[in-house]
Design an enzyme around this catalytic site. Sequence first.
Site: not given
Length: 458
Positions: A39, A441
């Site tokens: 990793g 919004h």
Amino acid sequence: MTRRFDAIIIGAGQAGPSLAGRLTAAGQTVAMIERKDFGGTCVNTGCMPTKTLVASAYAAHLARRADEYGVTRSGPVGVDMKRVKQRQQTVVRNARGNVETWLRGMPGITVIQGHARFESADTIRVGDALLTAPKIFLNVGGRANVPDMPGIGDISYLTNVDMMQLDTLPEHLVIVGGSYIGLEFAQMFRRFGSQVTVVEMGPRLIGREDPEISDAIRGILEAEGIAVRLDAECISFAPSDEGVCVHVTCEAGAPRVTGSHVLLAVGRKPNTDDLGLDKAGIETDKRGYIVVDDQLRTTVPGVWAMGDCNGKGAFTHTAYNDFEIIAANLLDDDPRKVSDRITCYGLFVDPPLGRVGMTEAEARATGRPLLIGQRPMTRVGRAVEKGETQGLMKVVVDAETKQILGTAILGLNGDEAIHGMIDLMYAKAPYTVISRAVHIHPTVSELIPTMLQELKPA
């Protein structure tokens, strides 16, 4: 006996496993060599563990602010560092295990754990084993830089790797380095409960950013009780009864800071000094980064370098893009190149900074006529509603082409809101595409068109 493969990949970081997947899917035999943890930096000591700690620190910070939201609590907020570490280690362990399981399950791959070194341009030694392949890919990453500062050999110090192992809270954490890694640790440990001092050699924090962004970040940190010492031109160390004494030379303040712990956050260096690159004839620059061309080929035919070790980017996303560039050229007849990439990154303090393209200073240096737009987060409804109004947005536009040259969004969800600007820059579209767009919004992104409608000549 030498074992032969179609390709050898050294390092199971962000780029290596994905490339292994593409190569094996194309029917090639691949040897994947990993020295330690699957990793790479991101999974083990970088993005994943630090952002897990950031999340715990944010939870503590928000809990302390509960009264501001009309939420009551019965007592002071406490932080159990052993449980914080346990949570972080669980996230890391799961991610590391997923990478290893994925690799070991690939048909056509041989996973080898050990330290790889070149014997020649096409031969790698791992212990007693010799491996050879016509294609070799280096994905060996980097590590914390520990410069030879006066007194450094006389003290105990921490790096970002060591910080991952702490399960007790430093009484006073002194961080040497006021850039991205240092500032993330500064805020998280202040929120955990440590006294924190940041010592920076330069005149301001994160000096590559525009001054108003740098100043805003400093204000955010100081408002939480983090001490900032700038212009520390002569840093040295000495043991003390309290822990470590850091000597500084600053325009203001005491000439030294004494802390229980010291974190060195003064840059990174590539893991290239023990690979036997000289035996292969692979060239490195004066800082040890492997020299590559625009398609990530080294100076030796048949050898490529990906990720932090090539000096072309110091981020997980640039490492992954390195994989994409190599795979596109080798497997897809798609001539992608590094110079197509637009610089973008985040600083994951709270609120975060999302950054793409040029700063204003860099744009001015090109001599182009510019348009500049700014908007404080106090004028962003979503930030007001959440009670998180620190920071600002800033955009730099080429006045003639109307293309966006760079954007910084320091504020609530800035690390996510920036992506609309990144996409527009890759599309090479004029800023009017977004300035005329209708956004949802209430969000942070909805104020980006408004900012673009209010551009002014620089």
